[in-house]
Design a protein around this motif. Structure first.
Motif, short mmCIF file in Angstrom:
data_model
loop_
_atom_site.label_atom_id
_atom_site.label_comp_id
_atom_site.label_asym_id
_atom_site.label_seq_id
_atom_site.Cartn_x
_atom_site.Cartn_y
_atom_site.Cartn_z
N VAL A 1 0.84 -1.20 0.00
CA VAL A 1 0.00 0.00 0.00
C VAL A 1 0.87 1.25 0.00
CG1 VAL A 1 -1.75 1.29 1.29
CG2 VAL A 1 -1.90 -1.20 1.14
N ILE B 1 0.25 -2.69 -6.19
CA ILE B 1 -1.10 -3.12 -5.80
C ILE B 1 -1.36 -4.55 -6.28
CG2 ILE B 1 -2.41 -2.33 -7.82
CD1 ILE B 1 -3.34 -1.84 -4.11
N CYS C 1 0.19 -6.85 -3.74
CA CYS C 1 -0.69 -6.97 -2.57
C CYS C 1 -1.79 -7.99 -2.83
CB CYS C 1 -1.28 -5.61 -2.22
SG CYS C 1 -2.30 -5.59 -0.74
#
Length: 500
Positions: free
Chosen positions: A150, A340, A343
């Motif tokens: 993040v 991202i 993640c």
């Protein structure tokens, strides 16, 4: 001060999770999105791509290589002091980088200082989170570790805008000032156990006072609780008294020294012998771990994957600009897309490996194979949209870092997990440190990224081939699929977050 069941898996533990998540976000935001800064450093210092790449490789690799040292610091001083010190290191390193006169200074200020600070933050946040959680530890660690991805997603766009508004130096100064908030995060990290250093330190007493204490004060007098008027056989020490009281073993040694030098010498020899035996046992355990064929293949795979898959984090923006696909970094940089996707990959792969009929080792090998294909496709991509897709694919499969602890446990067991994980992190950090400079040297030699990414993709594919080959069932390894670690979850959320 021992943790009780009332404080575990809830309460202040969720404050620890939020503080640790923010600490990783603040510390790793800039290093994980260093690809945005790399083209600016090339333009500012006019150095070769290979030399400049050392900045990004060191900031990511130093923390991994030094992870055993960082863990020792947390064990001895506690998560809160280490996080405060790391905040000074990260913020100071970023601010110093704003005044860097050359790349060599930048390698020290950004690569080494910030890299070590990040390693300390990572060790401190994981340690304090594990102390506060038991049954929900997987969920808590899953939330905390996503802070790096993040942070990379946010900082990539933020640094791009700050460079446009305030220039490269102003961007680094502002990012460094924001990193000082690591000290605020440290304030919430209330320890459950007193660190070893505070239990043994004698710095509050002067030397003369210590001598008087050894001569006059009996051992029982040191076991008085502040504010207590009753005398009992088992009395507890307050925090203040622990900070100024000597360890009973040290007191016994001092008494023996006053009685006779021979007895004291024998005591010292016994201590030295015990330490030597402990070190020999540790080294023998490390040797046994490296005798396992599966473990050796995993170390080779980690090294080759880190060597080949990390360079795009640093070079992908420069690739787009060099090929003329975009004049400057876009509003949503390629680094943000990769972050991202990483993640999402951590969560998705962590969920897949919990499915009973999926072999975790083969899943890891497949992620390496697919990531290598994405790297091999980068030189033939002639559109910015294609680079965005490949960044997302490579980022997703780079989330296989969430499988390392699971596979390590399956190979060596829970008893040797810490030692084996340290070995893997060393190989991974070494690969990360070498990858970007090698790719940069390929560009300096050929003036093209094509050969560099063919080399990176080839390394990853070679690692996948070795990993598959050495883990075939025909080798009759002692670890079978039925030996997979038994992990019990209390909710479906923990399955999704089993990335620790």
């Amino acid at each position: 001060m021992s943790p009780s069941t009332e404080v575990l898996d809830g309460g202040w533990g969720w404050v620890i999770v939020v503080a640790s998540f923010m600490a990783q976000l603040l510390a790793y935001g800039s290093p994980q999105s260093v690809g945005v800064l790399y083209p600016e450093w090339l333009h500012a210092f006019q150095e070769g791509k290979g030399m400049t790449a050392w900045v990004g490789s060191l900031v990511a690799g130093v923390g991994l290589i030094a992870s055993p040292v960082c863990s020792v610091c947390v064990d001895n001083f506690g998560a809160r002091p280490v996080t405060i010190f790391s905040g000074v290191m990260v913020a100071g390193g970023l601010m110093l980088s704003a005044f860097a006169p050359n790349v060599q200074f930048l390698i020290f200020s950004y690569g080494i200082v910030v890299g070590l600070g990040c390693g300390l933050v990572y060790a401190a946040t994981l340690t304090i989170t594990c102390q506060y959680f038991d049954k929900r530890r997987g969920l808590a660690l899953g939330i905390v570790t996503t802070g790096t991805s993040v942070g990379a997603f946010i900082y990539a766009s933020a640094q791009n805008e700050l460079i446009v508004l305030f220039g490269l130096d102003g961007c680094l100064l502002i990012i460094g000032a924001v990193a000082l908030n690591l000290m605020v995060c440290a304030g919430f990290m209330r320890p459950l156990n007193m660190p070893g250093y505070y239990l043994k330190q004698k710095a509050a007493l002067e030397r003369n006072t210590e001598e008087q204490l050894f001569e006059k004060a009996p051992l029982d007098d040191l076991k008085i609780t502040a504010g207590s008027t009753s005398t009992t056989t088992e009395k507890t020490l307050t925090v203040k008294e622990l900070l100024i009281t000597v360890d009973s073993k040290d007191l016994a040694v001092q008494t023996e020294k006053k009685k006779g030098g021979l007895l004291a010498g024998l005591t010292i020899m016994k201590v030295i012998k015990k330490k030597q035996q402990a070190y020999c046992k540790y080294m023998h355990s490390m040797y046994e771990i490296l005798q396992d064929q599966a473990m050796v293949s995993f170390c080779i795979a980690i090294f080759l994957f880190s060597l080949g898959a990390f360079p795009p984090v640093l070079f992908i923006e420069d690739v787009a600009q060099t090929q003329g696909l975009i004049e400057e970094v876009s509003v949503i940089p390629l680094v943000s897309i990769g972050a991202i996707a990483t993640c999402v990959g951590k969560l998705a792969l962590g969920t897949l490996v919990d499915i009973r009929w999926i072999n975790g080792m083969y899943l890891y090998g497949f992620t390496m194979f697919a990531g290598g294909l994405a790297l091999l496709c980068i030189p033939s991509t002639k559109s910015y949209l294609g680079l965005q897709i490949l960044s997302a694919v490579l980022g997703f499969f780079s989330g296989n870092w969430s499988l390392t602890s699971y596979i390590t446990t399956k190979i060596v067991g829970l008893d040797r997990l810490t030692q084996a994980h340290g070995i893997l992190m060393f190989f991974g950090g070494f690969g990360i440190m070498l990858g970007p400079p090698v790719v940069g040297w390929f560009f300096d030699w050929t003036q093209s990224y094509d050969l560099a990414f063919y080399f990176s993709g080839g390394c990853v594919e070679l690692g996948a081939f070795i990993f598959f080959l050495l883990n075939l069932p025909c080798w009759n390894r002692k670890h079978s699929e039925n030996d997979r670690p038994d992990v019990h979850y209390t909710s479906n959320c923990e399955k999704v977050a089993s990335v620790a």
